[in-house]
Write an enzyme that holds these catalytic residues in place. Structure first.
Site, PDB file in Angstrom:
ATOM      1  N   LYS A 152      30.405 167.005 126.438  1.00 29.40           N
ATOM      2  CA  LYS A 152      31.637 166.912 126.579  1.00 29.40           C
ATOM      3  C   LYS A 152      32.499 168.202 127.078  1.00 29.40           C
ATOM      4  O   LYS A 152      33.559 167.918 127.948  1.00 29.40           O
ATOM      5  CB  LYS A 152      32.172 166.679 125.104  1.00 29.40           C
ATOM      6  CG  LYS A 152      33.810 166.614 125.269  1.00 29.40           C
ATOM      7  CD  LYS A 152      34.475 165.536 126.144  1.00 29.40           C
ATOM      8  CE  LYS A 152      35.527 165.300 125.890  1.00 29.40           C
ATOM      9  NZ  LYS A 152      36.651 166.075 125.375  1.00 29.40           N
ATOM     10  N   GLU A 173      36.176 168.465 134.942  1.00 30.81           N
ATOM     11  CA  GLU A 173      37.548 167.931 134.828  1.00 30.81           C
ATOM     12  C   GLU A 173      38.530 169.041 135.703  1.00 30.81           C
ATOM     13  O   GLU A 173      39.401 168.705 136.505  1.00 30.81           O
ATOM     14  CB  GLU A 173      37.932 167.533 133.680  1.00 30.81           C
ATOM     15  CG  GLU A 173      39.514 166.851 133.651  1.00 30.81           C
ATOM     16  CD  GLU A 173      39.677 166.795 132.095  1.00 30.81           C
ATOM     17  OE1 GLU A 173      38.950 166.080 131.261  1.00 30.81           O
ATOM     18  OE2 GLU A 173      40.888 167.100 131.578  1.00 30.81           O
ATOM     19  N   HIS A 226      31.805 168.136 130.730  1.00 27.57           N
ATOM     20  CA  HIS A 226      32.835 167.142 131.407  1.00 27.57           C
ATOM     21  C   HIS A 226      34.139 167.804 131.571  1.00 27.57           C
ATOM     22  O   HIS A 226      34.695 167.503 132.653  1.00 27.57           O
ATOM     23  CB  HIS A 226      32.757 166.006 130.478  1.00 27.57           C
ATOM     24  CG  HIS A 226      33.990 165.006 130.446  1.00 27.57           C
ATOM     25  ND1 HIS A 226      35.383 165.375 130.068  1.00 27.57           N
ATOM     26  CD2 HIS A 226      34.085 163.788 131.202  1.00 27.57           C
ATOM     27  CE1 HIS A 226      36.114 164.355 130.345  1.00 27.57           C
ATOM     28  NE2 HIS A 226      35.358 163.474 131.005  1.00 27.57           N
ATOM     29  N   ASN A 227      34.783 168.272 130.444  1.00 25.43           N
ATOM     30  CA  ASN A 227      36.033 168.874 130.993  1.00 25.43           C
ATOM     31  C   ASN A 227      35.994 170.050 131.724  1.00 25.43           C
ATOM     32  O   ASN A 227      36.932 170.021 132.525  1.00 25.43           O
ATOM     33  CB  ASN A 227      36.190 169.560 129.488  1.00 25.43           C
ATOM     34  CG  ASN A 227      37.012 168.518 128.427  1.00 25.43           C
ATOM     35  OD1 ASN A 227      36.376 167.497 128.439  1.00 25.43           O
ATOM     36  ND2 ASN A 227      38.018 168.836 127.568  1.00 25.43           N
ATOM     37  N   SER A 245      36.195 161.505 125.102  1.00 23.68           N
ATOM     38  CA  SER A 245      37.122 161.879 126.285  1.00 23.68           C
ATOM     39  C   SER A 245      37.672 160.559 126.647  1.00 23.68           C
ATOM     40  O   SER A 245      37.404 159.576 126.417  1.00 23.68           O
ATOM     41  CB  SER A 245      36.241 162.166 127.435  1.00 23.68           C
ATOM     42  OG  SER A 245      36.986 162.158 128.386  1.00 23.68           O
TER      43      SER A 245
HETATM   44  P1  NDP Z   1      45.475 168.000 116.317  1.00 28.38           P
HETATM   45  O1  NDP Z   1      44.420 168.543 117.008  1.00 28.38           O
HETATM   46  O2  NDP Z   1      46.815 168.364 116.622  1.00 28.38           O
HETATM   47  O3  NDP Z   1      45.228 168.059 114.750  1.00 28.38           O
HETATM   48  C1  NDP Z   1      46.125 167.477 113.793  1.00 28.38           C
HETATM   49  C2  NDP Z   1      45.040 166.776 112.668  1.00 28.38           C
HETATM   50  O4  NDP Z   1      44.583 167.604 112.049  1.00 28.38           O
HETATM   51  C3  NDP Z   1      46.159 166.462 111.652  1.00 28.38           C
HETATM   52  O5  NDP Z   1      45.678 165.350 111.217  1.00 28.38           O
HETATM   53  C4  NDP Z   1      46.144 167.488 110.596  1.00 28.38           C
HETATM   54  O6  NDP Z   1      46.541 167.027 109.256  1.00 28.38           O
HETATM   55  C5  NDP Z   1      44.742 167.725 110.706  1.00 28.38           C
HETATM   56  N1  NDP Z   1      44.651 169.172 110.079  1.00 28.38           N
HETATM   57  C6  NDP Z   1      45.021 170.350 110.645  1.00 28.38           C
HETATM   58  N2  NDP Z   1      44.445 171.268 110.009  1.00 28.38           N
HETATM   59  C7  NDP Z   1      43.799 170.784 108.754  1.00 28.38           C
HETATM   60  C8  NDP Z   1      42.957 171.305 107.695  1.00 28.38           C
HETATM   61  N3  NDP Z   1      43.010 172.706 107.195  1.00 28.38           N
HETATM   62  N4  NDP Z   1      42.746 170.417 106.755  1.00 28.38           N
HETATM   63  C9  NDP Z   1      42.705 168.874 106.937  1.00 28.38           C
HETATM   64  N5  NDP Z   1      43.253 168.503 107.959  1.00 28.38           N
HETATM   65  C10 NDP Z   1      43.921 169.362 108.867  1.00 28.38           C
HETATM   66  O7  NDP Z   1      45.187 166.397 116.674  1.00 28.38           O
HETATM   67  P2  NDP Z   1      44.729 165.515 117.945  1.00 28.38           P
HETATM   68  O8  NDP Z   1      44.876 164.078 117.341  1.00 28.38           O
HETATM   69  O9  NDP Z   1      45.529 166.112 118.967  1.00 28.38           O
HETATM   70  O10 NDP Z   1      43.413 165.868 117.995  1.00 28.38           O
HETATM   71  C11 NDP Z   1      42.323 165.826 117.107  1.00 28.38           C
HETATM   72  C12 NDP Z   1      40.796 166.172 117.752  1.00 28.38           C
HETATM   73  O11 NDP Z   1      40.647 165.566 118.881  1.00 28.38           O
HETATM   74  C13 NDP Z   1      40.768 167.766 117.998  1.00 28.38           C
HETATM   75  O12 NDP Z   1      39.727 168.423 117.861  1.00 28.38           O
HETATM   76  C14 NDP Z   1      41.549 167.787 119.654  1.00 28.38           C
HETATM   77  O13 NDP Z   1      40.850 168.983 120.270  1.00 28.38           O
HETATM   78  C15 NDP Z   1      40.609 166.475 120.086  1.00 28.38           C
HETATM   79  N6  NDP Z   1      41.239 166.042 120.981  1.00 28.38           N
HETATM   80  C16 NDP Z   1      40.725 165.432 121.982  1.00 28.38           C
HETATM   81  C17 NDP Z   1      41.334 165.121 123.254  1.00 28.38           C
HETATM   82  C18 NDP Z   1      40.400 164.189 123.971  1.00 28.38           C
HETATM   83  O14 NDP Z   1      40.926 163.830 125.047  1.00 28.38           O
HETATM   84  N7  NDP Z   1      39.128 164.009 123.613  1.00 28.38           N
HETATM   85  C19 NDP Z   1      42.667 164.834 123.395  1.00 28.38           C
HETATM   86  C20 NDP Z   1      43.447 165.461 122.275  1.00 28.38           C
HETATM   87  C21 NDP Z   1      42.675 165.942 121.441  1.00 28.38           C
HETATM   88  P3  NDP Z   1      48.114 167.173 108.754  1.00 28.38           P
HETATM   89  O15 NDP Z   1      48.748 165.810 109.187  1.00 28.38           O
HETATM   90  O16 NDP Z   1      48.082 167.107 107.419  1.00 28.38           O
HETATM   91  O17 NDP Z   1      48.753 168.344 109.432  1.00 28.38           O
END
Ligand code: NDP
Length: 476
Positions: free
Chosen positions: A182, A189, A185-186, A128
């Site tokens: 988590k 939030e 937590h959300n 988070s």
């Molecule tokens: P995204 O959720 O937008 O995911 C993008 C990434 O996933 C890119 O690196 C992309 O690779 C890769 N990807 C997508 N599909 C595939 C696939 N089939 N095979 C391999 N790679 C793939 O990125 P975020 O950074 O926003 O979030 C990452 C994770 O963290 C998510 O699960 C999200 O829910 C979580 N998160 C958590 C937050 C928090 O506050 N804790 C905030 C935001 C996100 P490519 O570059 O090749 O497209």
């Protein structure tokens, strides 16, 4: 092989966590499906620490010290499964795969089981704090096998937020527990944001304050018991002026809230567990209502039946809202902790609520001064039946109760929706009621479905012959 940890999925979250590891002296192997992201990260921040650039999964896995530790930060759902499969095929017994995405906890339970059967450790870790937290210190909630935490814990704790020298990261429990916690937590939030939204709505429409005045109120609240990240950013948001119109930005943003789904997951899971999380549920539904733009447009101007004038004493009413916000917040947290306790029993997780309050004090979106109080409450009594029953919170609610009722009553009379304030108060009143109308519900159920009932004066189950002579028989 020299990398201490590998990060695959280098979008915003993954890149920032990789940088955070590197800045703490760990050698980080980098991997992303499309190499452009890996190179962009290295070009912009390659000098921040020791990175190992890799292109294929084999190269990536080969770059890691054993037992290998890989953090996956890709899109939740199918992409995560695909990446796990690729990694698992290239890894060896005892290696650790960490999913730091927002996975659904039941997916984590499934993945952990399947990888355990293949000799691999799977750690579902809730992370988070958004992108800022990922870079500068998130709160981390890792589940999974305890043994893997011994190898992984120090690494994760080194990049987590620290509060009073304590890292905001601890082993949560088995399999899906980290992602479950988590998720709740959300959910909390969501509730917290809805309560803040309702407070803002009342200040705006019951007292007629403008955005700047309301920002000042929130700034003031942030000096007291409500001190928290969300209250702090609320003041900043309200002070933001739109460059295009010169108006407060909040007044030109479309009032339709979106959601990515973790709030909804929390409520669904709570329904399955039978735990009332009314604050979180109202927050999820309030976002849905705000997004029903067609219906809302059609309904503008419907009868309002306004029964009161604006509160005469703005200062007193502002104080009332502050107290109502605090009391409702206690309820939202109490409900969230109840849900965690119920899941802990259901899944045999043995979770420690005090630990959660401890690690939520920093890094995450719901970080707040208030969490110290929750930590104290569970330190004093780990078996607390409800947070509301902790002596400190009992007293806080006692001090707030009249204000809380005035705020809800006034909002109702003015026609200002306060679903989370009102339902939190109703929950509190329900919890403390000596006798609920549920006896009538039981009698009705027995009437139409012979579902039986218990009596207050005798043990056992009973049924009344409603369609016969109406005598009572034992149903044991
Ligand atoms: P995204 O959720 O937008 O995911 C993008 C990434 O996933 C890119 O690196 C992309 O690779 C890769 N990807 C997508 N599909 C595939 C696939 N089939 N095979 C391999 N790679 C793939 O990125 P975020 O950074 O926003 O979030 C990452 C994770 O963290 C998510 O699960 C999200 O829910 C979580 N998160 C958590 C937050 C928090 O506050 N804790 C905030 C935001 C996100 P490519 O570059 O090749 O497209």
């Amino acid at each position: 092989a020299r990398a201490h940890i590998g990060v695959t999925g280098l979008a915003v979250m993954g890149s920032n966590i990789a940088r955070n590891f590197a800045r703490h002296g760990h050698t980080v192997a980098l991997h992303n499906r499309s190499i452009a992201k890996t190179d962009a990260l290295l070009a912009a921040h390659g000098d921040e620490g020791d990175f190992v650039r890799t292109e294929t999964i084999e190269e990536f896995v080969g770059a890691l010290q054993r037992p290998r530790r890989v953090l996956i930060m890709v899109k939740a759902g199918e992409p995560t499964d695909a990446v796990i499969e690729e990694l698992a095929a290239a890894m060896d017994e005892g290696d650790i795969i960490i999913d730091g995405g927002n996975a659904l906890f039941t997916d984590t339970i499934r993945r952990e089981k399947s990888l355990r059967e293949r000799g691999l450790h799977f750690v579902g870790a809730g992370i988070s704090g958004g992108e800022e937290g990922a870079l500068n210190g998130p709160a981390i909630m890792p589940g999974g096998p305890k043994e893997s935490y011994e190898v992984l814990g120090p690494l994760l704790e080194s990049i987590a937020a620290q509060v009073d020298g304590t890292p905001c990261c601890t082993h949560i429990g088995p399999d899906g527990s980290g992602h479950f916690v988590k998720m709740v937590h959300n959910g909390i939030e969501y509730a917290d944001m809805q309560l803040i939204g309702e407070a803002y709505h009342l200040l705006r429409d019951a007292l007629g304050f403008d955005a700047e005045q309301i920002a000042d109120v929130f700034t003031g609240w942030n000096q007291g018991e409500l001190e928290s990240y969300l209250v702090e950013i609320t003041a900043e948001v309200l002070n933001q002026v739109d460059a295009k119109t010169g108006k407060p930005l909040v007044d030109v943003i479309l009032d339709a809230a979106e959601q990515k789904g973790t709030g909804r997951w929390t409520v669904k899971a709570a329904l399955d567990l039978g735990v009332p999380v009314t604050g979180i549920a109202e927050a999820v539904f309030a976002r849905a209502l705000s997004g029903s733009r067609g219906q809302r447009r059609a309904a503008v101007g419907l009868a309002s039946g306004r029964l009161a004038d604006k509160p005469a004493d703005a200062e007193q009413f502002t104080k009332d809202i502050e107290r109502a916000l605090y009391a409702s917040k206690v309820v939202a947290y109490a409900q969230g902790f109840d849900q965690i306790a119920a899941a802990s029993t259901e899944y045999d997780w043995n979770l420690r609520p005090g630990d959660l309050a401890t690690i939520w004090r920093g890094g995450c979106i719901i970080r707040a001064r208030f969490l110290n109080r929750i930590k104290d409450a569970y330190d004093t009594n780990a078996q607390l039946p409800s947070l509301i029953l902790d002596p400190f919170f009992q007293e806080a609610i006692e001090n707030a109760i009249d204000s809380w009722r005035r705020v809800v009553a006034t909002a109702v009379q003015l026609g200002i929706p306060v679903p989370a304030f009102a339902s939190s108060l109703a929950y509190y009143d329900g919890l403390r009621a000596e006798r609920l109308p549920a006896a009538l519900t039981q009698a009705q159920r027995d009437y139409f479905g012979a579902h039986t009932y218990e009596r207050i004066d005798m043990p056992g189950k009973y049924h009344t012959l409603w369609s016969g002579d109406r005598s009572e028989i034992s149903a044991d």
